[in-house]
Design an enzyme around this catalytic site. Structure first.
Site, PDB file in Angstrom:
ATOM      1  N   SER A 319      -1.809   7.544   4.456  1.00 47.10           N
ATOM      2  CA  SER A 319      -2.638   6.529   5.093  1.00 47.10           C
ATOM      3  C   SER A 319      -1.915   5.190   5.129  1.00 47.10           C
ATOM      4  O   SER A 319      -1.963   4.464   6.132  1.00 47.10           O
ATOM      5  CB  SER A 319      -3.971   6.386   4.349  1.00 47.10           C
ATOM      6  OG  SER A 319      -4.736   5.328   4.882  1.00 47.10           O
ATOM      7  N   LEU A 321       1.382   4.729   5.145  1.00 46.49           N
ATOM      8  CA  LEU A 321       2.459   4.829   6.131  1.00 46.49           C
ATOM      9  C   LEU A 321       1.922   4.835   7.552  1.00 46.49           C
ATOM     10  O   LEU A 321       2.592   4.370   8.480  1.00 46.49           O
ATOM     11  CB  LEU A 321       3.290   6.092   5.881  1.00 46.49           C
ATOM     12  CG  LEU A 321       4.246   6.030   4.686  1.00 46.49           C
ATOM     13  CD1 LEU A 321       4.925   7.382   4.492  1.00 46.49           C
ATOM     14  CD2 LEU A 321       5.302   4.945   4.896  1.00 46.49           C
ATOM     15  N   TRP A 322       0.726   5.375   7.746  1.00 52.45           N
ATOM     16  CA  TRP A 322       0.128   5.359   9.088  1.00 52.45           C
ATOM     17  C   TRP A 322      -0.004   3.931   9.592  1.00 52.45           C
ATOM     18  O   TRP A 322       0.165   3.657  10.779  1.00 52.45           O
ATOM     19  CB  TRP A 322      -1.243   6.035   9.050  1.00 52.45           C
ATOM     20  CG  TRP A 322      -1.916   6.099  10.385  1.00 52.45           C
ATOM     21  CD1 TRP A 322      -1.813   7.094  11.320  1.00 52.45           C
ATOM     22  CD2 TRP A 322      -2.816   5.117  10.946  1.00 52.45           C
ATOM     23  NE1 TRP A 322      -2.588   6.795  12.425  1.00 52.45           N
ATOM     24  CE2 TRP A 322      -3.209   5.588  12.212  1.00 52.45           C
ATOM     25  CE3 TRP A 322      -3.316   3.904  10.492  1.00 52.45           C
ATOM     26  CZ2 TRP A 322      -4.084   4.871  13.033  1.00 52.45           C
ATOM     27  CZ3 TRP A 322      -4.179   3.189  11.312  1.00 52.45           C
ATOM     28  CH2 TRP A 322      -4.564   3.683  12.567  1.00 52.45           C
ATOM     29  N   HIS A 323      -0.282   3.004   8.688  1.00 46.08           N
ATOM     30  CA  HIS A 323      -0.485   1.615   9.094  1.00 46.08           C
ATOM     31  C   HIS A 323       0.818   0.911   9.447  1.00 46.08           C
ATOM     32  O   HIS A 323       0.797  -0.078  10.194  1.00 46.08           O
ATOM     33  CB  HIS A 323      -1.207   0.844   7.982  1.00 46.08           C
ATOM     34  CG  HIS A 323      -2.657   1.172   7.877  1.00 46.08           C
ATOM     35  ND1 HIS A 323      -3.127   2.270   7.173  1.00 46.08           N
ATOM     36  CD2 HIS A 323      -3.760   0.562   8.384  1.00 46.08           C
ATOM     37  CE1 HIS A 323      -4.451   2.302   7.257  1.00 46.08           C
ATOM     38  NE2 HIS A 323      -4.858   1.288   7.983  1.00 46.08           N
ATOM     39  N   GLY A 324       1.931   1.385   8.930  1.00 46.68           N
ATOM     40  CA  GLY A 324       3.195   0.743   9.272  1.00 46.68           C
ATOM     41  C   GLY A 324       4.365   1.340   8.513  1.00 46.68           C
ATOM     42  O   GLY A 324       4.209   1.873   7.415  1.00 46.68           O
TER      43      GLY A 324
END
Length: 411
Positions: A319, A321-324
């Site tokens: 989650s 890493l999903w953001h950036g």
């Protein structure tokens, strides 16, 4: 185009009356053209990426439906996952992991130049990738009949109100509405406009004003004292909430004016009484996506306690890493995961502490303590989310740590 821009206002005020004036059987085509126009306003070339994902998943779903072999169906699913996640990795994570590998080889004394992609990150790629993957996974599981009309499926992937910042809609909820949108309703129109105005207020009046204070502080944290850093972190908590939820409100309102109801993405998250409850209220479409397509397939809480905790940490790291593509986002996700695991692993300890403090006999005080601790943890985690790098987040970007050092220095 941005939701809070004059261009979007002009675009939307043209689309809505045209949409309701268009015969029902052609409305999907109008919305599809509008959605691609909206997306291409950012970068025309990237329309190729969203079209590629659309055609790939549309085809794989039909092939899965026509195949009776589970092995073949899984192969088509893997093709869908590989193609979409491959594009997402190439454009969002390739440079990050290339830097990691280059650094590892450098430490071992080996010079290695790995490829990097010097392009802008395609807008909304994380959102529409997860949305279309949810569709193919549901078709593979037999819970979703494949969409046989390419136009409607393309609209499901690119529907412009929620294309850039969500919410991440499921096919079982959105596709039927695109096929048979609700007729024009004065009540829905008023509700939609209220959502849009409230979202614009949160974004432009609150979030953008708070950003004027937060950005210079986090740009050079070494120039500010600990209390001011703590205040900037608190301001950022409300900035990111009003920015993100404001966009979601505008998306929900815009869709409502087009006869489509999108899911609620935020439900007063800062009123949460635990980290678990926070994630039931914050970015709901993403947290439920990870729950259904990562956490449960990994075994969820049906496994042993160590495996259960590992599953939670995996979900939270992904989650983040999903953001950036940055260590700060990974640390933010990991911190939330560790606190979540600590919370579920210590019910007896928490109960004994509450009893020792007498909180069991004062329900309101108990709830206040739960809320305060949750809010503090969320704010500490926001430091990592907002900081430019790990060094800034830890020192001098960590307000509590810096304040402690300053107190000791003046003794």
């Amino acid at each position: 185009m941005l939701f809070d821009s004059y261009l979007y206002i002009l675009f939307f005020t043209l689309v809505v009356p045209l949409y309701h004036a268009t015969p029902r059987r052609f409305r999907y085509a109008l919305l599809l053209v509008a959605s691609y126009t909206f997306y291409m306003a950012w970068e025309p070339a990237y329309a190729i990426l969203i079209a590629t994902s659309t055609v790939l998943d549309f085809s794989m779903a039909l092939l899965m439906d026509s195949s009776k072999s589970k092995r073949t169906r899984k192969a088509f699913l893997l093709a869908s996952l590989g193609g979409n996640l491959g594009l997402l990795f190439a454009f969002k994570y390739l440079n990050f992991f290339s830097d990691i590998l280059s650094s590892l080889f450098h430490v071992s004394g080996v010079s290695l130049d790995l490829p990097v992609l010097d392009v802008l990150l395609p807008v909304g790629i994380s959102f529409y990738t997860f949305q279309t993957l949810a569709y193919t996974i549901e078709v593979y599981r037999g819970k979703q009949a494949p969409e046989r009309h390419l136009g409607y499926f393309a609209l499901y992937v690119s529907f412009f109100p929620q294309l850039v910042a969500g919410p991440i809609e499921r096919s079982g909820r959105l596709l039927p509405q695109l096929h048979a949108p609700a007729p024009f309703s004065y009540a829905d129109s008023v509700t939609g406009l209220r959502f849009i105005l409230w979202g614009l207020f949160k974004k432009m009046v609150i979030a953008d004003r708070l950003a004027l204070f937060v950005e210079p502080v986090y740009a050079s944290p070494e120039n500010f004292p600990g209390p001011l850093l703590a205040l900037a972190t608190l301001a950022f908590a409300f900035q990111i909430y009003c920015d993100f939820s404001g966009y979601s409100d505008i998306a929900i309102g815009s869709a409502r004016l087009l006869g489509v109801r999108l899911m609620t993405n935020f439900d007063r998250p800062y009123f949460a009484l635990s980290i678990r409850e926070f994630w039931q209220r914050w970015h709901i479409s993403l947290s439920t996506w990870f729950r259904d397509y990562v956490y449960i397939p990994l075994g969820g809480q049906r496994k042993s306690t160590p495996r259960w905790c590992a599953n939670l940490l995996i979900v939270f790291v992904l989650s983040g890493l999903w953001h950036g593509a940055n260590w700060t986002f990974l640390a933010w996700g990991l911190l939330h995961g560790l606190v979540y695991v600590a919370w579920i692993m210590t019910p007896k300890l928490r109960a004994s502490i509450e009893s020792a403090l007498g909180l069991r006999h004062v329900p309101r005080a108990r709830l206040f303590v739960h809320w305060l601790l949750t809010f503090l943890v969320v704010n500490v985690a926001w430091i990592f989310f907002r900081a430019s790098n790990i060094q800034d987040a830890l020192y001098p970007g960590f307000p509590i740590w810096k304040s402690h050092l300053e107190i000791r220095r003046h003794r």
